[in-house]
Write a protein that holds these residues in place. Structure first.
Motif, PDB file in Angstrom:
ATOM      1  N   ARG A  31      19.663   3.866 -27.925  1.00 32.03           N
ATOM      2  CA  ARG A  31      20.245   4.991 -27.197  1.00 32.03           C
ATOM      3  C   ARG A  31      21.735   4.764 -26.965  1.00 32.03           C
ATOM      4  NH1 ARG A  31      15.474   4.326 -23.947  1.00 32.03           N
ATOM      5  NH2 ARG A  31      13.892   5.866 -24.519  1.00 32.03           N
ATOM      6  N   THR A  32      22.082   3.538 -26.603  1.00 33.33           N
ATOM      7  CA  THR A  32      23.489   3.209 -26.388  1.00 33.33           C
ATOM      8  C   THR A  32      24.277   3.325 -27.682  1.00 33.33           C
ATOM      9  OG1 THR A  32      22.935   1.704 -24.579  1.00 33.33           O
ATOM     10  CG2 THR A  32      25.090   1.419 -25.613  1.00 33.33           C
ATOM     11  N   PHE A  33      23.722   2.807 -28.765  1.00 33.94           N
ATOM     12  CA  PHE A  33      24.387   2.883 -30.068  1.00 33.94           C
ATOM     13  C   PHE A  33      24.681   4.334 -30.445  1.00 33.94           C
ATOM     14  CE2 PHE A  33      23.429   3.135 -34.794  1.00 33.94           C
ATOM     15  CZ  PHE A  33      24.744   2.897 -35.176  1.00 33.94           C
ATOM     16  N   VAL A  34      23.693   5.210 -30.300  1.00 33.98           N
ATOM     17  CA  VAL A  34      23.871   6.616 -30.653  1.00 33.98           C
ATOM     18  C   VAL A  34      24.899   7.275 -29.730  1.00 33.98           C
ATOM     19  CG1 VAL A  34      22.735   8.865 -30.745  1.00 33.98           C
ATOM     20  CG2 VAL A  34      21.593   6.854 -31.694  1.00 33.98           C
ATOM     21  N   ALA A  35      24.831   6.978 -28.442  1.00 33.98           N
ATOM     22  CA  ALA A  35      25.773   7.575 -27.490  1.00 33.98           C
ATOM     23  C   ALA A  35      27.207   7.159 -27.797  1.00 33.98           C
ATOM     24  CB  ALA A  35      25.405   7.181 -26.063  1.00 33.98           C
ATOM     25  N   VAL A  36      27.431   5.891 -28.073  1.00 35.55           N
ATOM     26  CA  VAL A  36      28.789   5.424 -28.384  1.00 35.55           C
ATOM     27  C   VAL A  36      29.267   6.030 -29.704  1.00 35.55           C
ATOM     28  CG1 VAL A  36      30.207   3.399 -28.918  1.00 35.55           C
ATOM     29  CG2 VAL A  36      28.526   3.287 -27.085  1.00 35.55           C
ATOM     30  N   ALA A  37      28.371   6.126 -30.681  1.00 34.03           N
ATOM     31  CA  ALA A  37      28.742   6.706 -31.976  1.00 34.03           C
ATOM     32  C   ALA A  37      29.159   8.163 -31.815  1.00 34.03           C
ATOM     33  CB  ALA A  37      27.579   6.584 -32.956  1.00 34.03           C
ATOM     34  N   GLU A  38      28.473   8.908 -30.964  1.00 33.85           N
ATOM     35  CA  GLU A  38      28.774  10.326 -30.793  1.00 33.85           C
ATOM     36  C   GLU A  38      29.974  10.553 -29.875  1.00 33.85           C
ATOM     37  OE1 GLU A  38      25.126  12.028 -29.442  1.00 33.85           O
ATOM     38  OE2 GLU A  38      24.187  12.011 -31.443  1.00 33.85           O
ATOM     39  N   GLU A  39      30.109   9.733 -28.846  1.00 36.88           N
ATOM     40  CA  GLU A  39      31.218   9.914 -27.911  1.00 36.88           C
ATOM     41  C   GLU A  39      32.490   9.216 -28.381  1.00 36.88           C
ATOM     42  OE1 GLU A  39      28.901  12.277 -25.440  1.00 36.88           O
ATOM     43  OE2 GLU A  39      31.058  11.930 -25.536  1.00 36.88           O
ATOM     44  N   LYS A  40      32.318   8.163 -29.230  1.00 41.16           N
ATOM     45  CA  LYS A  40      33.451   7.403 -29.780  1.00 41.16           C
ATOM     46  C   LYS A  40      34.275   6.732 -28.687  1.00 41.16           C
ATOM     47  CE  LYS A  40      33.908  10.399 -33.859  1.00 41.16           C
ATOM     48  NZ  LYS A  40      32.739  11.219 -33.561  1.00 41.16           N
ATOM     49  N   HIS A  41      33.650   6.473 -27.560  1.00 34.62           N
ATOM     50  CA  HIS A  41      34.376   5.886 -26.429  1.00 34.62           C
ATOM     51  C   HIS A  41      33.369   5.247 -25.475  1.00 34.62           C
ATOM     52  CE1 HIS A  41      37.196   5.608 -23.040  1.00 34.62           C
ATOM     53  NE2 HIS A  41      38.145   5.759 -23.954  1.00 34.62           N
ATOM     54  N   LEU A  42      33.650   4.022 -25.035  1.00 36.64           N
ATOM     55  CA  LEU A  42      32.698   3.306 -24.180  1.00 36.64           C
ATOM     56  C   LEU A  42      32.544   3.992 -22.823  1.00 36.64           C
ATOM     57  CD1 LEU A  42      33.684  -0.415 -24.915  1.00 36.64           C
ATOM     58  CD2 LEU A  42      31.650   0.804 -25.704  1.00 36.64           C
ATOM     59  N   THR A  43      33.665   4.436 -22.240  1.00 33.15           N
ATOM     60  CA  THR A  43      33.591   5.037 -20.911  1.00 33.15           C
ATOM     61  C   THR A  43      32.794   6.331 -20.932  1.00 33.15           C
ATOM     62  OG1 THR A  43      35.720   4.060 -20.287  1.00 33.15           O
ATOM     63  CG2 THR A  43      34.942   5.928 -18.975  1.00 33.15           C
ATOM     64  N   ARG A  44      33.077   7.178 -21.936  1.00 38.19           N
ATOM     65  CA  ARG A  44      32.332   8.441 -22.020  1.00 38.19           C
ATOM     66  C   ARG A  44      30.855   8.194 -22.295  1.00 38.19           C
ATOM     67  NH1 ARG A  44      37.073  10.236 -24.821  1.00 38.19           N
ATOM     68  NH2 ARG A  44      36.051   9.941 -26.848  1.00 38.19           N
ATOM     69  N   ALA A  69      18.856   5.272 -36.526  1.00 39.88           N
ATOM     70  CA  ALA A  69      18.690   5.100 -35.080  1.00 39.88           C
ATOM     71  C   ALA A  69      18.205   6.401 -34.448  1.00 39.88           C
ATOM     72  CB  ALA A  69      20.013   4.659 -34.452  1.00 39.88           C
ATOM     73  N   ARG A  70      18.775   7.519 -34.888  1.00 39.45           N
ATOM     74  CA  ARG A  70      18.334   8.818 -34.362  1.00 39.45           C
ATOM     75  C   ARG A  70      16.873   9.070 -34.707  1.00 39.45           C
ATOM     76  NH1 ARG A  70      23.802  11.586 -36.350  1.00 39.45           N
ATOM     77  NH2 ARG A  70      25.021  11.558 -34.423  1.00 39.45           N
ATOM     78  N   GLN A  71      16.478   8.721 -35.915  1.00 42.39           N
ATOM     79  CA  GLN A  71      15.085   8.905 -36.320  1.00 42.39           C
ATOM     80  C   GLN A  71      14.150   8.065 -35.460  1.00 42.39           C
ATOM     81  OE1 GLN A  71      15.056   7.944 -40.490  1.00 42.39           O
ATOM     82  NE2 GLN A  71      16.232   9.752 -41.085  1.00 42.39           N
ATOM     83  N   ALA A  72      14.565   6.828 -35.189  1.00 43.07           N
ATOM     84  CA  ALA A  72      13.730   5.942 -34.368  1.00 43.07           C
ATOM     85  C   ALA A  72      13.573   6.496 -32.958  1.00 43.07           C
ATOM     86  CB  ALA A  72      14.333   4.536 -34.333  1.00 43.07           C
ATOM     87  N   LEU A  92      24.839  25.114 -33.109  1.00 37.79           N
ATOM     88  CA  LEU A  92      24.118  24.653 -34.300  1.00 37.79           C
ATOM     89  C   LEU A  92      24.405  23.185 -34.620  1.00 37.79           C
ATOM     90  CD1 LEU A  92      24.345  27.854 -36.515  1.00 37.79           C
ATOM     91  CD2 LEU A  92      22.297  26.916 -35.415  1.00 37.79           C
ATOM     92  N   PRO A  93      25.668  22.737 -34.648  1.00 39.75           N
ATOM     93  CA  PRO A  93      25.900  21.303 -34.874  1.00 39.75           C
ATOM     94  C   PRO A  93      25.281  20.430 -33.780  1.00 39.75           C
ATOM     95  CG  PRO A  93      27.920  22.546 -35.216  1.00 39.75           C
ATOM     96  CD  PRO A  93      26.924  23.498 -34.611  1.00 39.75           C
ATOM     97  N   ALA A  94      25.318  20.909 -32.532  1.00 41.68           N
ATOM     98  CA  ALA A  94      24.721  20.144 -31.438  1.00 41.68           C
ATOM     99  C   ALA A  94      23.211  20.019 -31.600  1.00 41.68           C
ATOM    100  CB  ALA A  94      25.063  20.790 -30.092  1.00 41.68           C
ATOM    101  N   LEU A  95      22.568  21.055 -32.121  1.00 40.06           N
ATOM    102  CA  LEU A  95      21.136  20.978 -32.409  1.00 40.06           C
ATOM    103  C   LEU A  95      20.858  19.933 -33.484  1.00 40.06           C
ATOM    104  CD1 LEU A  95      19.881  24.682 -32.527  1.00 40.06           C
ATOM    105  CD2 LEU A  95      19.117  22.910 -30.952  1.00 40.06           C
ATOM    106  N   ARG A  96      21.673  19.924 -34.519  1.00 38.18           N
ATOM    107  CA  ARG A  96      21.433  19.024 -35.653  1.00 38.18           C
ATOM    108  C   ARG A  96      21.506  17.556 -35.246  1.00 38.18           C
ATOM    109  NH1 ARG A  96      25.225  22.788 -38.221  1.00 38.18           N
ATOM    110  NH2 ARG A  96      23.992  24.365 -39.335  1.00 38.18           N
ATOM    111  N   VAL A  97      22.405  17.223 -34.309  1.00 41.27           N
ATOM    112  CA  VAL A  97      22.568  15.815 -33.925  1.00 41.27           C
ATOM    113  C   VAL A  97      21.789  15.463 -32.662  1.00 41.27           C
ATOM    114  CG1 VAL A  97      24.831  15.694 -35.021  1.00 41.27           C
ATOM    115  CG2 VAL A  97      24.685  16.235 -32.580  1.00 41.27           C
ATOM    116  N   GLY A  98      21.036  16.420 -32.116  1.00 42.32           N
ATOM    117  CA  GLY A  98      20.184  16.111 -30.975  1.00 42.32           C
ATOM    118  C   GLY A  98      20.848  16.242 -29.615  1.00 42.32           C
ATOM    119  N   LYS A  99      22.047  16.822 -29.551  1.00 44.21           N
ATOM    120  CA  LYS A  99      22.677  17.014 -28.249  1.00 44.21           C
ATOM    121  C   LYS A  99      22.053  18.199 -27.503  1.00 44.21           C
ATOM    122  CE  LYS A  99      27.209  14.923 -28.969  1.00 44.21           C
ATOM    123  NZ  LYS A  99      28.678  15.106 -28.884  1.00 44.21           N
ATOM    124  N   LEU A 100      21.422  19.099 -28.253  1.00 43.20           N
ATOM    125  CA  LEU A 100      20.676  20.209 -27.667  1.00 43.20           C
ATOM    126  C   LEU A 100      19.255  20.173 -28.209  1.00 43.20           C
ATOM    127  CD1 LEU A 100      23.205  23.197 -27.996  1.00 43.20           C
ATOM    128  CD2 LEU A 100      22.635  21.941 -25.908  1.00 43.20           C
TER     129      LEU A 100
END
Length: 301
Positions: free
Chosen positions: A7-20, A68-71, A133-141
């Motif tokens: 979960r952390t890996f995916v969040a950092v990959a999508e936010e591109k920032h540790l704080t966010r 990671a998203r699939q897992a 639509l992009p948010a749906l594809r990556v699981g943000k929605l």
């Protein structure tokens, strides 16, 4: 390796920032850094390059992100299936919005969800068709309201209603609008929507059919912003019929026939058996008067 590492890996990959990423996961930046370090040590690979501007995926990280998203999706499916066997549905759902709350019948939808699934946490997030639509594809929605035809085989869509469209004009330009012929309207200033908006596609088809292009003044990709620009006298724009009050002193609808666009509710096809999605679809279809949800859900290709 733990699921929270992924979960952390995916969040950092999508936010591109540790704080966010830490804010998104409701934890601290040191904890996020520790999770990434532990995951990299476990896997024996480097997942991110640390840069002054943030975190950038390495080539290995890019390769691992979809897995990671699939897992995580598989783990979520497992958990939701177990919860679906219970009397109560427990979880959360994030719904992307693309128009105003009244038109989308959000109050009725929220009330129905609260009555039938009181332990389901619901988030309704402002957006647009182009961002949903992009948010749906990556699981943000988890699901979203979208307008226009959706040509994406990864999506399932449920038709809800037709959106009638009109051209809105500022009252201040009334004297300049001597004709509603398309060629004459093209010479006037226009407020565009973004190219990924169904309203933009309607405008493009309208003017291309007459071999002309309207004068673009600015782009507003939210309908409320576009309406305010029209009312302020910036230019003409395409909006949903009924958004302007009949007695609005600052803007009015022109008598120009435009095609309607479909309002649809979309989610990832692979999640159609997810208990949360099934529950959400049941309530959405009830609110919109769709009697047979299974017949209304159609392929997006």
């Amino acid at each position: 390796m733990e699921l929270y590492h992924l979960r952390t890996f995916v969040a950092v990959a999508e936010e591109k920032h540790l704080t966010r990423a830490a804010e998104r996961l409701f934890t601290s930046q040191p904890a996020i850094s520790a999770h990434i370090k532990a995951l990299e040590e476990t896997l024996g690979v480097t997942l991110f390059d640390r840069t002054p501007k943030g975190m950038r995926l390495t080539a290995v990280g890019e390769e691992m992100l979809p897995r990671a998203r699939q897992a995580l999706a598989a783990a979520n499916t497992f958990v939701q299936h177990a919860k679906g066997l219970q009397d109560e549905l427990i979880g959360s759902v994030r719904i992307g919005l693309n128009s105003d709350a009244r038109f989308l019948r959000l109050a009725a939808l929220q009330a129905a969800l609260a009555d039938d699934y009181p332990r389901l946490e619901v988030a309704m997030l402002t957006g647009s068709t182009g961002t949903n639509l992009p948010a749906l594809r990556v699981g943000k929605l988890d699901a979203a309201f979208v307008s226009g035809e959706i040509d994406d085989p990864s999506m399932s869509v449920c038709f809800l209603a037709e959106e009638p469209l009109v051209i809105a004009a500022p009252t201040g330009l009334r004297e300049q609008i001597v004709s509603t012929e398309v060629e004459a309207l093209a010479a006037l200033p226009w407020v565009y929507t973004s190219p990924d908006c169904s309203h933009f596609r309607v405008m493009r088809v309208l003017f291309e059919a007459h071999c002309c292009e309207p004068t673009r003044i600015l782009i507003a990709n939210q309908e409320d912003a576009l309406v305010e620009m029209v009312r302020a006298g910036v230019g003409l724009g395409i909006i949903r019929r009924g958004v302007l009050a009949p007695d609005d002193p600052q803007a009015y609808e022109l008598p120009v026939a435009l095609p309607a666009v479909p309002l649809q509710f979309a989610y990832l096809r692979k999640r159609e058996n997810d208990p949360v999605i099934r529950a959400l679809m049941q309530e959405v279809c009830a609110v919109w008067g769709v009697d047979a949800p299974r017949e209304q859900v159609r392929d997006a290709g």
